[in-house]
Enzyme design. Sequence first.
Site, PDB file in Angstrom:
ATOM      1  N   ASP A 222      36.470  40.279  44.552  1.00  0.00           N
ATOM      2  CA  ASP A 222      35.114  41.757  44.238  1.00  0.00           C
ATOM      3  C   ASP A 222      35.314  42.320  46.072  1.00  0.00           C
ATOM      4  O   ASP A 222      35.577  42.205  47.312  1.00  0.00           O
ATOM      5  CB  ASP A 222      34.071  41.806  44.068  1.00  0.00           C
ATOM      6  CG  ASP A 222      32.533  43.024  44.241  1.00  0.00           C
ATOM      7  OD1 ASP A 222      33.915  44.262  43.474  1.00  0.00           O
ATOM      8  OD2 ASP A 222      32.215  42.875  44.791  1.00  0.00           O
ATOM      9  N   GLU A 281      40.203  43.633  44.563  1.00  0.00           N
ATOM     10  CA  GLU A 281      39.965  44.773  44.872  1.00  0.00           C
ATOM     11  C   GLU A 281      39.909  45.509  45.862  1.00  0.00           C
ATOM     12  O   GLU A 281      39.148  45.338  46.795  1.00  0.00           O
ATOM     13  CB  GLU A 281      38.894  44.846  43.939  1.00  0.00           C
ATOM     14  CG  GLU A 281      38.261  46.364  43.733  1.00  0.00           C
ATOM     15  CD  GLU A 281      36.617  46.355  44.004  1.00  0.00           C
ATOM     16  OE1 GLU A 281      36.393  47.339  43.744  1.00  0.00           O
ATOM     17  OE2 GLU A 281      36.085  46.069  44.282  1.00  0.00           O
TER      18      GLU A 281
HETATM   19  C1  NOJ Z   1      33.578  46.416  42.784  1.00  0.00           C
HETATM   20  C2  NOJ Z   1      32.643  46.511  42.049  1.00  0.00           C
HETATM   21  O1  NOJ Z   1      33.685  45.916  40.459  1.00  0.00           O
HETATM   22  C3  NOJ Z   1      31.770  47.231  41.236  1.00  0.00           C
HETATM   23  O2  NOJ Z   1      30.700  47.172  40.207  1.00  0.00           O
HETATM   24  C4  NOJ Z   1      30.643  46.570  42.361  1.00  0.00           C
HETATM   25  O3  NOJ Z   1      29.037  47.723  42.262  1.00  0.00           O
HETATM   26  C5  NOJ Z   1      30.583  47.094  43.660  1.00  0.00           C
HETATM   27  N1  NOJ Z   1      32.199  46.084  43.708  1.00  0.00           N
HETATM   28  C6  NOJ Z   1      30.061  46.195  44.714  1.00  0.00           C
HETATM   29  O4  NOJ Z   1      30.084  44.777  44.213  1.00  0.00           O
END
Ligand code: NOJ
Length: 561
Positions: A222, A281
């Site tokens: 993440d 991500e």
């Molecule tokens: C990306 C995640 O996919 C999302 O759902 C989240 O709110 C943010 N990162 C913060 O962790």
Amino acid sequence: MTESLGTPVLAASSSRCAEWWREAVIYQVYPRSFADANGDGMGDLPGIRSRLPYLRDLGVDAVWLSPFYASPQADAGYDVSDYRAVDPMFGTLDDALALIEDAHAHGLRIIFDIVPNHCSDQHEWFQRALREGPGSRMRERFHFRDGKGADGEEPPNNWESVFGGPAWTRTKNPDGTAGQWYLHLFAPEQPDFNWDHPAVRDEFSSVLRFWLDHGVDGFRIDVAHGLVKAAGLPDAGSIEHTRLLEAHFSPSFDQDGVHEIYRAWHHLLNEYDGQRIGVAEAWAPTQQRTANYVRPDELHQAFNFHYLATDWNGDALRHVIDDTLTAMRAVHAPATWVLSNHDVTRHATRFANPPGLGTQIRTAGDRDLGLRRARAATLLMLALPGSAYIYQGEELGLPDVTDLPDEARQDPAYSRAAGQDGFRDGCRVPIPWTVSGSSYGFGAGGSWLPQPNSWAELSVEAQYGQSDSTLEMYRSALGLRRDHPALESADNLRWCDSPPGILVFERSSDEGPAFTCTVNLTGAPVTFIPPGRLLLTSTQVQVTVGQAVLPPDATAWWTTD
Ligand code: NOJ
């Protein structure tokens, strides 16, 4: 007029390899909304276990689970208070271990989400940092700063939270006076870790090992681009510079220093057998910046958000495909493709609306058009070389639920509406499994977000075995993708000449038949000479001897025999 689709114009190298993740189809399960075994209205790990046969039969290679760790749920589990514990609302550690084992028994790999940029404000370290006060060792593990202004009443810099509002929140001292500020790139309940601190690095190595020792096949990382901030936390050039996917330098994201962390994780993952992977991500401004995360000594895959953010437009799609393949080829990483996830409006709804609205859309648009394009977009995506991500429910053609009542919404970005997210609940509504029954078979109770009355016909039960259903189209596509020899090579796409608004590419292998994908984005039917035998289409295609008619917003797959 009948047009020939022409000859390939773009040469590409071709490779075949034994690394599973280079061509894998990875299915994202959002645990809150997949299947609820205990009937409390919230999805859980036993529910996911019970649906593994469905995922095996769908034909995916791996499953990625969004977080199910102990969490106060300020951001639906992306605010973790204990990285080694399962939140009771999702089950127990034993459930997680049984899920890993069962997934493997079903021939599926399993990837967990890891959230290293920030934790929950209830995490033990952060609570101690608050208690132990300014100057304490614990505060060094986060970004605590004195405020600006005579009484420190202004935030330390001008960074905006992704969810809207300042990226800083002021603390209170134990005596009740206003204290230091702490940094949170997302909600105030998600304090950012300071990754310059060795204890943070050590802790995450230990957390990764904990789950690797228990058999997970990898991690979706993440906010992978956020861990390292520009030295000194300088002001951003403008507020937009703290937003994601903007084509300029941001002091809060995509700093070069972050790559050292992934080089260390690469070694760590390599210590384990079975090809464990890291998936970034990373919302980086360009494909070339994204490719930095998947250099040979870093992570294995990075999400292709540039592809996800592309409108239904032939030139734009061809451009982003080429750009992706070029950038990834340069670092010998697989391209990845994704159309939907738990943070963006589902593609059946994005494509139902006019272009240019971005990924947080509030209007249902033209549903039939959206579904037609979504199906066509899926067959395009699954024909591309590399790895593809499917978000739960897209195989049912689910639209976003755009009319959720305000009081049902739980996305923290919704209430902080100035941010770039905010309408994410619409893609998180629980899955309809059956045509009737409580919450369409999601569970024996209700569902934490209300499901629309019209979802019976979109349920798995309604679509299973119906040859023209979206579910069966996905199943056929995944089967063909696995079996067609030309789709095994990771980098063998060659464009064919075609009129504007029509995309045609060929994939061939040294032995066996070639594969051709034709996509009609012109808005009108197109007639051409069939490039082979029809394998699969997103909608009805007329084929007679020597002539095929592809309707608007349609994709067809062909093979030479
Ligand atoms: C990306 C995640 O996919 C999302 O759902 C989240 O709110 C943010 N990162 C913060 O962790």
